[in-house]
Enzyme design. Structure first.
Site, PDB file in Angstrom:
ATOM      1  N   SER A  22      39.962  45.682  30.876  1.00 47.32           N
ATOM      2  CA  SER A  22      40.382  45.759  32.276  1.00 47.32           C
ATOM      3  C   SER A  22      41.751  45.107  32.451  1.00 47.32           C
ATOM      4  O   SER A  22      42.482  44.940  31.462  1.00 47.32           O
ATOM      5  CB  SER A  22      39.322  45.087  33.160  1.00 47.32           C
ATOM      6  OG  SER A  22      39.557  45.354  34.518  1.00 47.32           O
ATOM      7  N   ASN A  23      42.113  44.753  33.660  1.00 50.60           N
ATOM      8  CA  ASN A  23      43.399  44.074  33.912  1.00 50.60           C
ATOM      9  C   ASN A  23      43.244  43.114  35.086  1.00 50.60           C
ATOM     10  O   ASN A  23      42.152  42.969  35.633  1.00 50.60           O
ATOM     11  CB  ASN A  23      44.507  45.107  34.136  1.00 50.60           C
ATOM     12  CG  ASN A  23      44.211  45.976  35.332  1.00 50.60           C
ATOM     13  OD1 ASN A  23      44.168  45.508  36.460  1.00 50.60           O
ATOM     14  ND2 ASN A  23      43.949  47.264  35.089  1.00 50.60           N
ATOM     15  N   HIS A  24      44.335  42.490  35.476  1.00 48.97           N
ATOM     16  CA  HIS A  24      44.267  41.384  36.441  1.00 48.97           C
ATOM     17  C   HIS A  24      44.395  41.800  37.903  1.00 48.97           C
ATOM     18  O   HIS A  24      44.583  40.939  38.766  1.00 48.97           O
ATOM     19  CB  HIS A  24      45.372  40.366  36.122  1.00 48.97           C
ATOM     20  CG  HIS A  24      45.252  39.753  34.767  1.00 48.97           C
ATOM     21  ND1 HIS A  24      44.257  38.857  34.459  1.00 48.97           N
ATOM     22  CD2 HIS A  24      45.974  39.928  33.636  1.00 48.97           C
ATOM     23  CE1 HIS A  24      44.387  38.481  33.195  1.00 48.97           C
ATOM     24  NE2 HIS A  24      45.425  39.132  32.665  1.00 48.97           N
ATOM     25  N   SER A  25      44.336  43.086  38.221  1.00 49.97           N
ATOM     26  CA  SER A  25      44.501  43.473  39.630  1.00 49.97           C
ATOM     27  C   SER A  25      43.370  42.887  40.486  1.00 49.97           C
ATOM     28  O   SER A  25      42.190  43.023  40.162  1.00 49.97           O
ATOM     29  CB  SER A  25      44.519  44.998  39.764  1.00 49.97           C
ATOM     30  OG  SER A  25      44.530  45.352  41.132  1.00 49.97           O
ATOM     31  N   ALA A  91      45.506  49.625  39.665  1.00 47.64           N
ATOM     32  CA  ALA A  91      45.964  49.453  38.284  1.00 47.64           C
ATOM     33  C   ALA A  91      44.913  50.120  37.387  1.00 47.64           C
ATOM     34  O   ALA A  91      43.974  49.483  36.920  1.00 47.64           O
ATOM     35  CB  ALA A  91      46.115  47.971  37.959  1.00 47.64           C
TER      36      ALA A  91
END
Ligand code: PMT
Length: 217
Positions: A22-25, A91
């Site tokens: 995943s990512n930090h959004s 994102a």
């Protein structure tokens, strides 16, 4: 009275039942935009991945999804229901594991290689089948060659405007309550929006969307 669809947050791409990419959004930027559109009278649907923050305006409908594939299906369906304003702020993962395991992958001390496949690009799909009216606004999150990359995405994905935020600017991008952006429009004009709260930046972005809807620049 306008109908708006906003994508928000990160997506999660399963590796196995307990792990994901995943990512930090956080969903903060998209939620601020959705709330602002709703405050100005639009009928807003947010398609959101698993975010820390969701819209707070009572008029906003939230459709929760997890993976890039689920976000793609929901966003394309919502766009197909008729849409004056599309804001692609999520994102979305660009890659997903080729064969997620049904069972927890055990470690055995050796190296592990994950094969990743590209995901579908929601912005490009909507841009390529777009109606001539309405406004499509995308985002670009960059570290290098920010302006060139943002302008290339604006053209490639057939959008009307793109909002560039750079990971190199303190107080901008993922997770924080502030942002610093440049809005590029298809006619070649641009506007710098200095560091401000995501709510204030959202208001300036929606001003740009309104002008484009009215046929101005
Ligand atoms: O959520 P916050 O913590 O508040 O952070 C806000 C943000 C940094 C996530 C937001 O401001 C932002 O920049 N969102 C876009 C991030 C991104 O993935 O940009 P990109 O350059 O990879 O993608 C370009 C555009 O294509 C974006 O509009 C993106 O939503 C869209 N895209 C990308 C890949 C994909 N498979 N489908 C898409 O629609």
């Amino acid at each position: 009275g306008r109908r708006a669809v906003v994508t928000s947050g990160p997506t999660r791409e399963a590796i196995d039942p307990v792990r994901f990419i995943s990512n930090h959004s956080s969903g903060k930027m998209a939620s601020a935009i959705a709330d602002e559109l709703s405050r100005r009278g639009a009928q807003v649907t947010v398609v959101s991945g698993p975010a820390a923050v969701y819209p707070s305006h009572p008029g906003v409908e939230v459709r929760k999804v997890v993976s890039a594939e689920e976000m793609y299906r929901a966003a394309v369906e919502e766009y197909g229901r008729g849409c004056d304003i599309t804001v692609l702020c999520a994102a979305v993962a660009d890659f997903t594991p080729a064969s997620p395991s049904d069972t927890k992958i055990k470690k055995d001390g050796s190296r592990m290689t994950l094969e990743l496949l590209p995901t579908k690009d929601i912005a490009a799909a909507i841009g390529s089948s777009r109606r001539p009216d309405g406004v499509i606004a995308g985002f670009a999150l960059e570290t290098d060659n920010a302006r060139e990359n943002a302008l290339s995405k604006l053209r490639r994905k057939n959008m009307d405007m793109i909002v560039l935020n750079s990971m190199r600017d303190p107080g901008a991008g993922f997770g924080v309550d502030t942002n610093k952006v440049t809005v590029f429009r298809r006619d070649g004009s641009s506007q710098d929006i200095p560091l401000a709260s995501k709510r204030e930046v959202a208001s300036a972005i929606v001003d740009n969307i309104e002008k484009l809807l009215e046929g101005g620049c």
